[in-house]
Write an enzyme that holds these catalytic residues in place. Sequence first.
Site, PDB file in Angstrom:
ATOM      1  N   LYS A  46       0.850  -1.204   0.000  1.00 38.36           N
ATOM      2  CA  LYS A  46       0.000   0.000   0.000  1.00 38.36           C
ATOM      3  C   LYS A  46       0.884   1.252   0.000  1.00 38.36           C
ATOM      4  O   LYS A  46       2.086   1.155   0.273  1.00 38.36           O
ATOM      5  CB  LYS A  46      -0.899  -0.016   1.239  1.00 38.36           C
ATOM      6  CG  LYS A  46      -0.125   0.079   2.562  1.00 38.36           C
ATOM      7  CD  LYS A  46      -1.025  -0.187   3.769  1.00 38.36           C
ATOM      8  CE  LYS A  46      -0.223  -0.104   5.071  1.00 38.36           C
ATOM      9  NZ  LYS A  46      -1.009  -0.554   6.233  1.00 38.36           N
ATOM     10  N   ARG A 145     -10.494   0.297  14.992  1.00 39.15           N
ATOM     11  CA  ARG A 145     -10.221   1.109  13.813  1.00 39.15           C
ATOM     12  C   ARG A 145     -11.088   0.643  12.656  1.00 39.15           C
ATOM     13  O   ARG A 145     -11.869   1.403  12.119  1.00 39.15           O
ATOM     14  CB  ARG A 145      -8.731   1.008  13.458  1.00 39.15           C
ATOM     15  CG  ARG A 145      -8.291   1.964  12.392  1.00 39.15           C
ATOM     16  CD  ARG A 145      -6.812   1.874  12.106  1.00 39.15           C
ATOM     17  NE  ARG A 145      -6.407   0.609  11.498  1.00 39.15           N
ATOM     18  CZ  ARG A 145      -5.204   0.387  10.972  1.00 39.15           C
ATOM     19  NH1 ARG A 145      -4.282   1.328  11.000  1.00 39.15           N
ATOM     20  NH2 ARG A 145      -4.908  -0.772  10.438  1.00 39.15           N
ATOM     21  N   TYR A 271      16.065  30.268   8.317  1.00 36.38           N
ATOM     22  CA  TYR A 271      14.860  31.005   8.723  1.00 36.38           C
ATOM     23  C   TYR A 271      14.775  31.086  10.247  1.00 36.38           C
ATOM     24  O   TYR A 271      15.040  30.110  10.946  1.00 36.38           O
ATOM     25  CB  TYR A 271      13.602  30.282   8.235  1.00 36.38           C
ATOM     26  CG  TYR A 271      13.330  30.424   6.761  1.00 36.38           C
ATOM     27  CD1 TYR A 271      13.177  31.683   6.174  1.00 36.38           C
ATOM     28  CD2 TYR A 271      13.196  29.305   5.962  1.00 36.38           C
ATOM     29  CE1 TYR A 271      12.897  31.803   4.821  1.00 36.38           C
ATOM     30  CE2 TYR A 271      12.924  29.418   4.602  1.00 36.38           C
ATOM     31  CZ  TYR A 271      12.769  30.675   4.041  1.00 36.38           C
ATOM     32  OH  TYR A 271      12.499  30.792   2.698  1.00 36.38           O
ATOM     33  N   MET A 319      11.939  24.603   2.542  1.00 38.15           N
ATOM     34  CA  MET A 319      11.153  23.766   1.635  1.00 38.15           C
ATOM     35  C   MET A 319      12.039  22.907   0.743  1.00 38.15           C
ATOM     36  O   MET A 319      11.786  21.724   0.537  1.00 38.15           O
ATOM     37  CB  MET A 319      10.244  24.646   0.762  1.00 38.15           C
ATOM     38  CG  MET A 319       9.299  23.829  -0.113  1.00 38.15           C
ATOM     39  SD  MET A 319       8.350  24.835  -1.261  1.00 38.15           S
ATOM     40  CE  MET A 319       7.253  25.677  -0.155  1.00 38.15           C
TER      41      MET A 319
HETATM   42  C1  LIG Z   1      -0.264  -1.552   6.930  1.00 39.67           C
HETATM   43  C2  LIG Z   1      -0.867  -2.806   7.370  1.00 39.67           C
HETATM   44  C3  LIG Z   1      -0.076  -3.969   7.487  1.00 39.67           C
HETATM   45  C4  LIG Z   1       1.423  -3.959   7.358  1.00 39.67           C
HETATM   46  O1  LIG Z   1       1.982  -3.510   8.573  1.00 39.67           O
HETATM   47  P1  LIG Z   1       3.550  -3.364   8.829  1.00 39.67           P
HETATM   48  O2  LIG Z   1       3.638  -2.927  10.227  1.00 39.67           O
HETATM   49  O3  LIG Z   1       4.035  -2.351   7.871  1.00 39.67           O
HETATM   50  O4  LIG Z   1       4.168  -4.697   8.583  1.00 39.67           O
HETATM   51  C5  LIG Z   1      -0.722  -5.165   7.781  1.00 39.67           C
HETATM   52  N1  LIG Z   1      -2.059  -5.203   7.980  1.00 39.67           N
HETATM   53  C6  LIG Z   1      -2.844  -4.103   7.904  1.00 39.67           C
HETATM   54  C7  LIG Z   1      -4.291  -4.204   8.157  1.00 39.67           C
HETATM   55  C8  LIG Z   1      -2.269  -2.859   7.620  1.00 39.67           C
HETATM   56  O5  LIG Z   1      -3.032  -1.774   7.579  1.00 39.67           O
END
Ligand SMILES: *Cc1c(COP(=O)(O)O)cnc(C)c1O
Length: 385
Positions: A46, A145, A271, A319
């Site tokens: 992802k 969640r 800055y 930036m």
């Molecule tokens: C992002 C995610 C993972 C992967 O987690 P890592 O800690 O990066 O290994 C696995 N399961 C779900 C549901 C996630 O959202």
Amino acid sequence: MSDPNAPVSADQAGAVLTIDLAAITENWRLLSKKLKPGCDCGAVVKADAYGLGAANVAAALARAGCKTFYVALLSEGINLRKAVGRGPRIIVMHGVNPGLESEVFKHSLIPVLSTPDQILAWRTFATDTGVLQETLIQIDTGMNRLGLSEAEFTNHLNDPNGFQGLTPLALMSHLACAGTPEHPLNTMQLEKFTRALSAFRSKFPDAKGTLSNSSGIFLGEGWHFDYARPGASLYGLNPQPHTKNPMLPVVRLQAKILQIRRVDSTQTVGYGATFEATDGMKLATVSIGYADGFLRSLSNAGQAQLDGIPIRVAGIVSMDLLTFDISNVPDSSARPGAMIDIIAEHSTADDLARDAGTIGYEVLTSLGHRYARRYLPDSVPGLGS
Ligand SMILES: *Cc1c(COP(=O)(O)O)cnc(C)c1O
């Protein structure tokens, strides 16, 4: 307008980001070996494989033998299907966007269903089209969640039509504290998940279980079940934050020195004039800033290396620019054009994250698009050597 994601050449760029595909595939093999026999080691790709490029990363992992990929969004799944072809399983963790069931089906994606509405929509689609496609059912075991609550799950199980039209490949849940092995929530979630899976299997005997992300894998075999979902550890982040990192480094980020300034009286840098440079101090400025994902919270705090010598950020991160105090680096190494190691084997994304008050995940997913990106091939080992 030019495409902000178009490749940048190394001579045009201010910094070079090197991604070692061989290290990623080796990390995947390492995790596969750690899993109990028969447990499928997938790969979470992802957010563009945590900023490293999902198409390249997934193609390399598929060549290494990875058969299951996890993405968050439908759009990520559609793009990933193009990159890996028809073979691998692609699981869309956020499920089906309402009304887009046919898109999921068309691209052979497997949705994770986490709410009664998602289940109902998929059931309707399955019944209307006569399609019996695999899905995953997600339950909440303590993170609050995403996933069915205990009551919703029980209702669906007790309702003869609750999962009608579904072919559940697996029951899924997610750990909240896997990076802290002694946290009591780990065992509580495990017990809840084990109970739910056994109830689920009384209805769907072949259903698999999937609970563990990277850190969960290191909690022990009891947490492995049938499918593991590592992300961060594949990309070299430490799955066990309080012990030595068992993973190979994957990312190297090097920035070219644009200018060196030797200060000849007490002066301030950047800055807001937050850093005071004293007489004789040597400063180096590079073309990286918060627009490239070098977090502004690293102002006066971030560390990097020049020729293996640790150096510190001087002043506020701009930036597009960033200044280091390189007074401790000999002139032979400190010259314009020399490369400063921003992320490397001994100054990792986890180190940078600690200095920024965040986690390595955020450092990687923030990596910008102005770097020249170089992929070391998965066929030959590279970065560390
Ligand atoms: C992002 C995610 C993972 C992967 O987690 P890592 O800690 O990066 O290994 C696995 N399961 C779900 C549901 C996630 O959202």
